[in-house]
Structures are given as C-alpha cells and as structure tokens.
Design an enzyme around this catalytic site. Sequence first.
Site, PDB file in Angstrom:
ATOM      1  NE  ARG A  94      -4.287  -1.382   0.111  1.00 30.36           N
ATOM      2  CZ  ARG A  94      -4.437  -2.431  -0.704  1.00 30.36           C
ATOM      3  NH1 ARG A  94      -3.483  -2.745  -1.568  1.00 30.36           N
ATOM      4  NH2 ARG A  94      -5.537  -3.148  -0.677  1.00 30.36           N
ATOM      5  CD  GLU A 106      -2.770   3.506  -5.325  1.00 32.81           C
ATOM      6  OE1 GLU A 106      -3.752   3.013  -5.887  1.00 32.81           O
ATOM      7  OE2 GLU A 106      -1.944   2.863  -4.680  1.00 32.81           O
ATOM      8  CG  HIS A 115      -3.188  -0.571  -6.673  1.00 36.58           C
ATOM      9  ND1 HIS A 115      -3.622   0.107  -5.557  1.00 36.58           N
ATOM     10  CD2 HIS A 115      -3.159  -1.875  -6.296  1.00 36.58           C
ATOM     11  CE1 HIS A 115      -3.838  -0.742  -4.563  1.00 36.58           C
ATOM     12  NE2 HIS A 115      -3.568  -1.958  -4.987  1.00 36.58           N
ATOM     13  CB  ALA A 147       0.484  -6.179  -7.563  1.00 34.30           C
TER      14      ALA A 147
HETATM   15  C1  GLV Z   1      -5.026  -5.124  -3.925  1.00 30.87           C
HETATM   16  O1  GLV Z   1      -4.326  -4.158  -3.755  1.00 30.87           O
HETATM   17  C2  GLV Z   1      -5.676  -5.850  -2.876  1.00 30.87           C
HETATM   18  O2  GLV Z   1      -5.525  -5.530  -1.681  1.00 30.87           O
HETATM   19  O3  GLV Z   1      -6.394  -6.790  -3.221  1.00 30.87           O
END
Ligand code: GLV
Length: 322
Positions: free
Chosen positions: A241, A270, A288, A290
């Site tokens: 985060r 963000e 963001h 990932a």
């Molecule tokens: C993505 O950032 C999540 O927390 O799923």
Amino acid sequence: MSKVYVTRKIPEVGIKMLQDAGHEVDVSAKDGVLTKEELTTELKKKEYDAVLCLLTDQINGEIFDAAPSAKIFANYAVGYNNIDIKEAKKRGVTITNTPGVLTNTVAEHTMALMLSITRRVTEGDKFTREGKYKGWAPELLLGTDLKGKTLGVLGAGRIGYRVGYHAHKGFDMNIIYYDIKQNEHFEKDLSAKFYDTPEAVLKEADVVTIHVPLLPSTRHLINKERLAMMKKGAYLINSSRGPVVDEFALVDALKSGKIKGASIDVFEKEPELAPGLAELPNVVITPHIASATEDTRGKMSEIAAQNILDFLAGGIPENIIK
Ligand code: GLV
Ligand code: GLV
C-alpha cells in the site's frame, strides 16, 4: 431474495453468482470511483442487504449509516485499510476480503517489478523507442544481478513468503525478513534469516520488498530515516500500500542516489504521484495492478460474491475480518 449493491463493475462471474442465487443486484453505472455523496445516495435508494465494495471506496460510519440493513460489506481486495473496521464492529456489520487467490499473482508482479528495475527494462524500452539505440555497446544500461544478493522481505504473510520463494528458489537470492512474528516456513523452506526489527533488514538487504498491510503502525514504515539506513545502491520494491512509504522521502533518496532504484505499484495519494517521481529514470511505476490478471480478478469476483452468498444464507463466510 436479497438486494445487493456493487460499487463498480467487476468481472461478471461474481455478479452472475449472486443473480443465479436469486438476488437482486445493482451495479454502479459510473465508470469510476463513486464519491462519498454518490455512494450514500446510491445506498439510500433501496434497502440493501449486502454491499460489494472496492479498495477505492472509503467505507466508514457514514456509509454504514446510509445502508443500515446491509450487514455485510464484502471487499474486493485482500487489503481492507479502506474500511473502518471499528465502526463496522460497532454496528454489527460483517467485513470480508479476498485473500489467498491473489497471493501468487501479486508475488509474480513483484518479481516483474524487481527484475524491471534491476535490469533497467522500462528504461531500456523507453531508450529504444525514442530511437536512442545506436548499436550494441559494452557499457550500455548496465544493471544488477539478483543471484547471490540479499532480499529483505518486510512483512512475512502469504505474499511476502511467495516473493521470497520465487527469489530464493528461482533466482538464488538469500532471504532475510522482518515481521512482528516469525514465520517458520521462511527458515525451513527458504533458509531465511529472521530479524526482529525492520532496521536490521534495511541495513543488510540489497533489495527490499514490502508486504505489510497498511495499519497505523505501518504508515511511513519506510521514511527518511529508514531510507538512510539502506545500503548505498540498494533497491526498494513496494506492491503493498502506498502510504507505507513516505513518497517524498523516496523521491529524495532516489534523486540523491542514496538508493539505486525503486519499483512501485502503489502510491501515497493514488492516483496522484509525488512531485518529481515520474521524471526519475531509476524508478519503475505501475498503476496498482499487482493482482490484475484475468484469472485472479475473476476469482476475486467469485470469492467476494461467495462471501455474500454464505452470509445471506445464514452461514459464516470464509473470509471474515476479525
Ligand atoms: C489489492 O491491492 C488488494 O488488496 O487486493
Ligand atoms: C496476503 O494474502 C498476505 O497475507 O500477504
């Protein structure tokens, strides 16, 4: 039949599961994050029994009060720092998340970030596209090998473990890690060494990767002082985060060459970036994403929907935040 509100369009599979179970599902028509006013207005339109929300929604007392009959908010994410858990508890609202399914996906993206910065992939891509490549050269865009280097993992949960696994098993990196508690799998499977302070990890690691949840105690875990403790020439990777890292301090550390590079998927405010960040050549930035693979975003949709289905059927959802 119950009424379910979904705060933004997500992969269809979860919506369909809810509909197939006979529930009435309303999905926000806005292609974007609802403002607090928009969300409260939407929630007041009907007596919703459940809400499926996203990490971009700030869910607090005011939102719970706008949907007093909704006793479950299912977050479409593993992180749930966007939800005021204390306020939820006060009102007897169940909160769920979508852990597990995205662990490997986030770990793979973290490896992509690590490889991109150490081997200057995005920098090389830009260089080539801009027509600057005039032929092979012995010292063109020299990077850093991972093999034999030390990876410092901050946060020894599922994702941190999986990143350590890839780095150790796949790239022969040595693993050291910090968490509030030791995770014996790190020692057993990855021959990793545990440190009981983040500072100890920062002083020794060639690459630091962050996998902690965002909590009051982890906000600015990486600040000016801790960046100064990192080895000269080390790299920082953040796919957790944004607010875990003081982004202004990071820009300074990158500018001064104190750290060699950073790869980040998450930002303090963000979608804004800290001034100067995007101009730096020694940083890789992704928006963001990932956990963003077709499979995983689909499975997250299923899991969030299943949490709601179990709750509405009077059962106990699998992924309750306690
Ligand atoms: C993505 O950032 C999540 O927390 O799923
Ligand atoms: C998330 O799944 C974590 O525990 O890191």
